[in-house]
Design an enzyme around this catalytic site. Structure first.
Site, mmCIF file in Angstrom:
data_model
loop_
_atom_site.group_PDB
_atom_site.id
_atom_site.type_symbol
_atom_site.label_atom_id
_atom_site.label_comp_id
_atom_site.label_asym_id
_atom_site.label_seq_id
_atom_site.Cartn_x
_atom_site.Cartn_y
_atom_site.Cartn_z
ATOM 1 N N ALA A 185 -4.401 10.503 21.207
ATOM 2 C CA ALA A 185 -4.139 10.697 22.634
ATOM 3 C C ALA A 185 -4.459 12.110 23.119
ATOM 4 O O ALA A 185 -3.568 12.875 23.499
ATOM 5 C CB ALA A 185 -2.683 10.335 22.959
ATOM 6 N N ASP A 187 -1.572 14.479 21.664
ATOM 7 C CA ASP A 187 -0.466 14.137 20.765
ATOM 8 C C ASP A 187 -0.724 14.596 19.333
ATOM 9 O O ASP A 187 0.210 14.867 18.594
ATOM 10 C CB ASP A 187 -0.225 12.612 20.763
ATOM 11 N N ASP A 201 0.840 -1.200 0.000
ATOM 12 C CA ASP A 201 0.000 0.000 0.000
ATOM 13 C C ASP A 201 0.875 1.251 0.000
ATOM 14 O O ASP A 201 0.535 2.262 -0.608
ATOM 15 C CB ASP A 201 -0.922 -0.003 1.217
ATOM 16 N N GLY A 202 2.015 1.157 0.695
ATOM 17 C CA GLY A 202 2.953 2.281 0.718
ATOM 18 C C GLY A 202 3.439 2.636 -0.681
ATOM 19 O O GLY A 202 3.669 3.800 -1.001
ATOM 20 N N ARG A 207 -5.938 19.435 23.004
ATOM 21 C CA ARG A 207 -4.602 19.242 23.579
ATOM 22 C C ARG A 207 -4.321 17.750 23.594
ATOM 23 O O ARG A 207 -5.178 16.962 24.000
ATOM 24 C CB ARG A 207 -4.530 19.801 25.006
ATOM 25 N N ASN A 228 -4.422 8.612 1.930
ATOM 26 C CA ASN A 228 -4.733 7.978 3.209
ATOM 27 C C ASN A 228 -5.188 8.996 4.252
ATOM 28 O O ASN A 228 -6.319 8.978 4.680
ATOM 29 C CB ASN A 228 -3.512 7.252 3.777
ATOM 30 N N GLU A 229 -4.248 9.841 4.657
ATOM 31 C CA GLU A 229 -4.592 10.796 5.713
ATOM 32 C C GLU A 229 -3.579 11.910 5.881
ATOM 33 O O GLU A 229 -2.460 11.837 5.388
ATOM 34 C CB GLU A 229 -4.750 10.083 7.074
HETATM 35 P P1 NAP Z 1 4.333 1.733 6.728
HETATM 36 O O1 NAP Z 1 4.942 1.942 8.078
HETATM 37 O O2 NAP Z 1 4.821 0.634 5.877
HETATM 38 O O3 NAP Z 1 2.742 1.639 6.864
HETATM 39 C C1 NAP Z 1 2.130 1.089 7.960
HETATM 40 C C2 NAP Z 1 1.184 -0.003 7.535
HETATM 41 O O4 NAP Z 1 -0.007 0.593 7.009
HETATM 42 C C3 NAP Z 1 1.714 -0.938 6.461
HETATM 43 O O5 NAP Z 1 1.388 -2.247 6.835
HETATM 44 C C4 NAP Z 1 0.955 -0.486 5.237
HETATM 45 O O6 NAP Z 1 0.825 -1.509 4.278
HETATM 46 C C5 NAP Z 1 -0.384 -0.157 5.851
HETATM 47 N N1 NAP Z 1 -1.301 0.676 5.065
HETATM 48 C C6 NAP Z 1 -1.030 1.736 4.259
HETATM 49 N N2 NAP Z 1 -2.162 2.229 3.743
HETATM 50 C C7 NAP Z 1 -3.172 1.454 4.205
HETATM 51 C C8 NAP Z 1 -4.573 1.462 4.025
HETATM 52 N N3 NAP Z 1 -5.172 2.395 3.264
HETATM 53 N N4 NAP Z 1 -5.321 0.520 4.670
HETATM 54 C C9 NAP Z 1 -4.744 -0.391 5.454
HETATM 55 N N5 NAP Z 1 -3.416 -0.458 5.674
HETATM 56 C C10 NAP Z 1 -2.634 0.466 5.054
HETATM 57 O O7 NAP Z 1 4.473 3.144 5.952
HETATM 58 P P2 NAP Z 1 4.001 3.415 4.465
HETATM 59 O O8 NAP Z 1 3.964 2.148 3.695
HETATM 60 O O9 NAP Z 1 4.827 4.559 3.963
HETATM 61 O O10 NAP Z 1 2.502 3.914 4.666
HETATM 62 C C11 NAP Z 1 2.217 5.165 5.234
HETATM 63 C C12 NAP Z 1 0.968 4.971 6.013
HETATM 64 O O11 NAP Z 1 1.278 4.289 7.219
HETATM 65 C C13 NAP Z 1 0.313 6.242 6.463
HETATM 66 O O12 NAP Z 1 -0.489 6.790 5.450
HETATM 67 C C14 NAP Z 1 -0.487 5.752 7.651
HETATM 68 O O13 NAP Z 1 -1.798 5.393 7.294
HETATM 69 C C15 NAP Z 1 0.227 4.502 8.113
HETATM 70 N N6 NAP Z 1 0.679 4.675 9.474
HETATM 71 C C16 NAP Z 1 0.050 3.961 10.445
HETATM 72 C C17 NAP Z 1 0.380 4.151 11.775
HETATM 73 C C18 NAP Z 1 -0.350 3.355 12.807
HETATM 74 O O14 NAP Z 1 -1.210 2.549 12.447
HETATM 75 N N7 NAP Z 1 -0.042 3.557 14.076
HETATM 76 C C19 NAP Z 1 1.380 5.050 12.127
HETATM 77 C C20 NAP Z 1 2.009 5.767 11.125
HETATM 78 C C21 NAP Z 1 1.633 5.576 9.789
HETATM 79 P P3 NAP Z 1 2.065 -1.924 3.335
HETATM 80 O O15 NAP Z 1 2.999 -2.724 4.192
HETATM 81 O O16 NAP Z 1 1.428 -2.751 2.275
HETATM 82 O O17 NAP Z 1 2.729 -0.686 2.807
HETATM 83 MN MN MN Z 2 4.757 0.269 3.739
#
Ligand code: NAP
Ligand code: MN
Length: 267
Positions: free
Chosen positions: A189, A154, A45-46, A152, A126-127
């Site tokens: 948070a 995170d 997805d990334g 107030r 995504n967001e």
């Molecule tokens: P990453 O650290 O690899 O992403 C975190 C996880 O989110 C990975 O398993 C990724 O899948 C999955 N993901 C991405 N988009 C998704 C969606 N629309 N629905 C379900 N899962 C999804 O970093 P990245 O690949 O650069 O992705 C960035 C995204 O990470 C941000 O947009 C944010 O949504 C997410 N993120 C999540 C958290 C959290 O859950 N605490 C914290 C920070 C960021 P893949 O392994 O297939 O890439």
């Molecule tokens: Mn990823």
């Protein structure tokens, strides 16, 4: 049919994109990095987030398709061994009698970030998140130009429907079907006690509503747009609303959103 391929950069994805090019040229598909009709993301997805932001200026004229090389993805729903079938379907658009691919369109979130040093616009697949690098975020949240709350904590996350299964889900937000044109605001948070109070629940705003987040102290913030980090110390405000444009995905076969949710989270 002009196409482009973006891969995650790991050996498997690189190999797959090479064999993709080979098969695609045999089928008469034309590689075009400037103005592709279809952008194929090979990875996770990334990788799709990267593909989206690489072609951010051409979103209305591109359809995306994702091949996953790890676990099943939300944006990447083709398996590596299905690439020949995918290419066959991509190259058969022109043939008589072939089913036209269904295009599904998912809503996006539009941002206008105002800083003392200027204004810039972004679109999220995504967001968007606003977090502090040093201490508690203090931010005022207005909805449709009316004060809603003083936040107030995170940080704040504003997600699209298709992003609702990502960071938003970890924050306790709801999963929203991408046929619903909306954005979701969830808290990271928040501080809640007798003095400070926020709503505590995630909020879902329809199209044509907007939310403004005002920085309410001198603070070093980290804004994120999908995987992109934007550190800033002079933020004035961010306006968030459902974007006018949508992202298009090619669906050569159905894979309903709720099936993907079930597959990804329950197995
Ligand atoms: P990453 O650290 O690899 O992403 C975190 C996880 O989110 C990975 O398993 C990724 O899948 C999955 N993901 C991405 N988009 C998704 C969606 N629309 N629905 C379900 N899962 C999804 O970093 P990245 O690949 O650069 O992705 C960035 C995204 O990470 C941000 O947009 C944010 O949504 C997410 N993120 C999540 C958290 C959290 O859950 N605490 C914290 C920070 C960021 P893949 O392994 O297939 O890439
Ligand atoms: Mn990823």
């Amino acid at each position: 049919m002009r196409y482009y391929v973006l891969d995650r950069g790991d050996q498997l994805s690189v190999d797959l994109s090479e064999s993709f090019h080979k098969m695609a040229s045999e089928q008469g598909l034309q590689l075009d990095a400037e103005s592709p009709d279809i952008v194929v993301s090979i990875g996770g997805d990334g990788t799709m987030l990267h593909a989206f932001h690489t072609f951010i200026d051409r979103i209305p004229s591109i359809a995306f398709v994702g091949v996953h090389t790890g676990h099943l993805g939300f944006y990447a729903d083709w398996k590596a061994d299905e690439i020949p079938e995918l290419i066959r379907m991509m190259s058969s658009h022109k043939d008589e009698g072939m089913l036209k691919p269904r295009i599904v369109r998912y809503p996006l979130v539009d941002l206008e970030i105002r800083k003392k040093s200027g204004t810039s616009s972004y679109i999220c697949l995504n967001e968007f998140t606003l977090k502090s690098v040093d201490g508690t975020v203090v931010a005022q949240v207005d909805i449709n130009d009316h004060l809603f709350e003083m936040f107030r904590g995170d940080g704040i996350c504003v997600s699209t429907p298709s992003g609702s299964t990502a960071y938003n889900k970890s924050l306790g937000g709801a999963m929203i079907h991408p046929s619903i044109e909306a954005l979701q605001i969830s808290e990271i948070a928040s501080i809640n006690n007798r003095v400070f109070r926020t709503m505590g629940s995630a909020l879902v705003l329809p199209k044509h509503h907007h939310c403004d987040i005002y920085s309410r102290k001198e603070q070093n913030l980290l804004l994120t747009v999908d995987h992109i980090n934007l550190p800033m110390d002079d933020l004035i405000s961010v306006r968030c609303q459902v974007a006018a444009q949508k992202i298009s995905f090619v669906r050569y076969r159905p894979f309903p959103f709720w099936n993907r949710v079930r597959n990804a989270f329950l197995g």
